[in-house]
Scaffold this active site. Structure first.
Site, mmCIF file in Angstrom:
data_model
loop_
_atom_site.group_PDB
_atom_site.id
_atom_site.type_symbol
_atom_site.label_atom_id
_atom_site.label_comp_id
_atom_site.label_asym_id
_atom_site.label_seq_id
_atom_site.Cartn_x
_atom_site.Cartn_y
_atom_site.Cartn_z
ATOM 1 N N GLY A 31 3.279 -2.859 3.492
ATOM 2 C CA GLY A 31 4.129 -4.040 3.514
ATOM 3 C C GLY A 31 3.366 -5.312 3.817
ATOM 4 C CB CYS B 280 -0.895 0.005 1.237
ATOM 5 S SG CYS B 280 -1.823 -1.528 1.471
#
Length: 629
Positions: A75, A2
């Protein structure tokens, strides 16, 4: 995978200065599936989500513990299921199956020390509304980026630098980093090419308290080598088990997973292991028309042996010129590694088929895979010469004309390691820099590597381990991982790197030199560990890398384009010496020297500089770049 933004301040006016929706929209490519915002006195979060795990419930910003904690996280935590079970035993409750909530539960029950338990890649920020404290961390290898900017009473964070420069009235070009950039071909971390923006260093925790506004930055986990004499068979077995387990962990996903496949052992090993675990995996390869600059034939042979669903992307010089402004915009920084080009195009193709791709980055640094690591062995005879004799030989070598065989060997053998090795890239020698720059007041590459050599000396490491350590703190984070993150996220594709795993590193860091490199071969024990899974035509193949034919392009198809940039860039005659740069190109075209990497390093900076200094209009999409060049 993201992207997020954050604004922290003790002053509400400062918080309002940066429209959260706008600075978050500029990184929509990092997360096109979902978005969210969080605003409270002291802090604001913006988030863009690429849905990979727990698709229905992984919305961010995510709150926890009756609203006390709020997180934005970029992550993957691959051991989240195991950590979830651990937290349940400590009384934690969960509303989702996402790894994001696992981070929050771990932070609540074990505090900042819990970060060392995370097996994955990450950058995150957590707001504690009770203590009004912002806590953040970046993974120890630096796989995921986290930029930081101080602006008066405000401190801003973002997954990409472009979010932090949108409202700058004038660009803050960091000229001090240029001498090091010309050597490294990137700005060494934690610096960037923008003067008021830095990166949170890998393996560090950042903390901000609203009461004081004071920012603290402390290391919590730093990769350490510990070469140990050990029995070969046992070590080879440990390597195999660690890599296999890491691949299995990195395959945890609720969406399809693919791989990047080159002609080298690293990506081939990852692909072969994935094929065993997910038989329907797709593999993607980039190629150029010139066979001398392509690993596609080797990759095709590998795909045939393994029975892969294989996709090959062919790249032309015309495509490169067209897409290069977008590539540089997505990179955020001038990173002059031509390998970013095929990575960009192969990621674009892979994104049409999956959201997650596994790749082989990190194996060269952990297991000593670069050919330059053979050098200490080939130069060992110089270790037995008196210092005075080495100085005499060095002076003699300097008098030998360039191009004469043996000149370089004598120079390298009589030059201390810390003065000849600045990491895997050394484009311009630090002594050459002032010939091309008008100002050279910044630190040289040697200034950045000196503390690394000092530390390695205190640890008593051998030359090969020292070179690995230098590369992990320069080349790996400044080039390899930077382009891996930006070129894949440009197409909303999550790249995972199983070799850069804490358990794999624990095994790799203990290997003796004899298990890593000889005068003839690199990654010796890694090759043995993977010999039965990697096709025979790849196991002993010499490293080729991700070659790009810029040497030929600059003589032919891209010559006019390159000369135009060198002569008309706003950076010519203000930052660079135009005459010296043009001479470099002409010498290359005439065949006097191969200056391609030097020219490309200058061109990349000039293209980036033009984008950085253009009219300060908001750029929200790569399509806005059509008038930049």
């Amino acid at each position: 995978m993201c992207g997020f933004t954050a604004v922290f301040s003790t002053n509400q006016e400062a918080l309002n200065k940066y429209p959260l929706e706008t600075i978050t929209a500029v990184i929509t490519h990092r997360g096109p599936d979902d978005y969210g915002y969080y605003k409270s006195p002291g802090v604001q979060f913006g988030f863009r989500r690429l849905s990979i795990i727990d698709l229905p419930h992984g919305h961010q910003p995510m709150t926890y513990d009756n609203g006390r904690y709020t997180i934005v996280f970029n992550g993957e935590i691959y051991n989240a299921p195991e950590l979830r079970d651990r937290m349940k035993k400590r009384g934690a409750t969960f509303q989702t199956s996402s790894d994001t909530e696992v981070i929050l539960a771990s932070f609540k029950h074990e505090g900042k020390k819990s970060f060392t338990n995370f097996r994955g890649m990450f950058a995150f920020l957590i707001w504690d509304s009770r203590t009004e404290t912002l806590t953040g961390a970046r993974d120890p290898f630096g796989i995921k980026p986290l930029y930081i900017k101080k602006d008066g009473d405000a401190v801003l964070f973002a997954s990409e630098k472009k979010s932090l420069t949108l409202f700058d009235k004038k660009p803050g070009i960091n000229k001090d980093v240029l001498p090091a950039y010309l050597t490294f071909q990137y700005a060494p971390e934690p610096l960037t090419s923008t003067s008021n923006i830095t990166k949170v260093p890998p393996g560090h925790i950042i903390e901000l308290k609203r009461e004081t506004g004071k920012l603290t930055l402390k290391p919590y986990s730093q990769p350490e080598f510990n070469p140990t004499i050990q029995e070969k068979a046992s070590a080879v077995g440990k390597i195999r088990r660690a890599v296999e387990e890491s691949v299995e962990f990195h395959l945890r996903s609720d969406v399809p997973v693919s791989t990047f496949l080159s002609g080298g052992i690293d990506s081939t090993a990852i692909t072969a292991l994935v094929k065993q675990m997910k038989p329907d995996v797709k593999a993607f390869t980039a190629e150029f028309a010139d066979a001398r600059y392509s690993e596609a034939d080797t990759a095709r042979k590998t795909a045939e042996v393994l029975g892969l669903d294989h996709h090959v992307v062919t790249i032309t010089p015309e495509q490169v010129v067209k897409e290069l402004p977008k590539i540089i915009w997505h990179m955020d920084e001038p990173v002059a590694d031509p390998a970013a080009i095929p990575l960009y195009f192969v990621a674009k193709e892979a994104a049409e088929h999956s959201k997650v791709v596994l790749s082989g980055e990190g194996a060269d640094e952990l297991f000593a895979g670069y050919n330059i690591y053979k050098e200490p062995g080939s130069l060992r005879l110089f270790d037995f010469l008196p210092t005075g004799m080495k100085k005499q030989i060095h002076s003699l070598a300097l008098k030998i004309p360039h191009g004469v065989k043996g000149r370089g060997f004598l120079q390298r053998g009589t030059t201390p390691l810390r003065e000849r090795f600045t990491g895997n890239a050394r484009i311009f020698d630090p002594a050459e820099v002032e010939e091309y720059l008008f100002e050279t007041k910044g630190a040289s590459a040697f200034d950045f590597t000196a503390p690394l050599y000092d530390y390695a000396k205190r640890k008593g490491w051998d030359p090969v381990t020292t070179m690995q350590y230098v590369d992990m703190h320069t080349w790996l984070r400044g080039d390899i991982l930077a382009k891996a993150d930006k070129m894949t996220m440009a197409h909303s594709l999550e790249l995972r790197v199983p070799f850069l795993d804490k358990e794999v590193f624990q095994v790799a860091s203990s290997l003796p030199v004899s298990g890593k490199v000889s005068r003839k071969q690199t990654k010796i024990w890694l090759r043995e560990a993977l010999a039965d899974v990697v096709p025979a035509h790849v196991v002993e193949r010499k490293k080729l890398g991700f070659p790009v034919p810029v040497r030929l392009w600059l003589k032919d198809e891209l010559y006019d384009w390159a000369r135009l940039i060198l002569t008309q860039s706003p950076a010519s005659d203000t930052i660079f010496d135009k005459g010296a740069c043009v001479r470099l190109l002409e010498e290359h075209v005439q065949g006097k020297h191969d200056h391609s990497r030097k020219i490309w390093t200058i061109l990349t900076y000039m293209l980036w500089h033009k984008q950085a200094t253009q009219s300060r209009r908001t750029i929200t999409d790569a399509s806005d770049l059509k008038d930049i060049i």
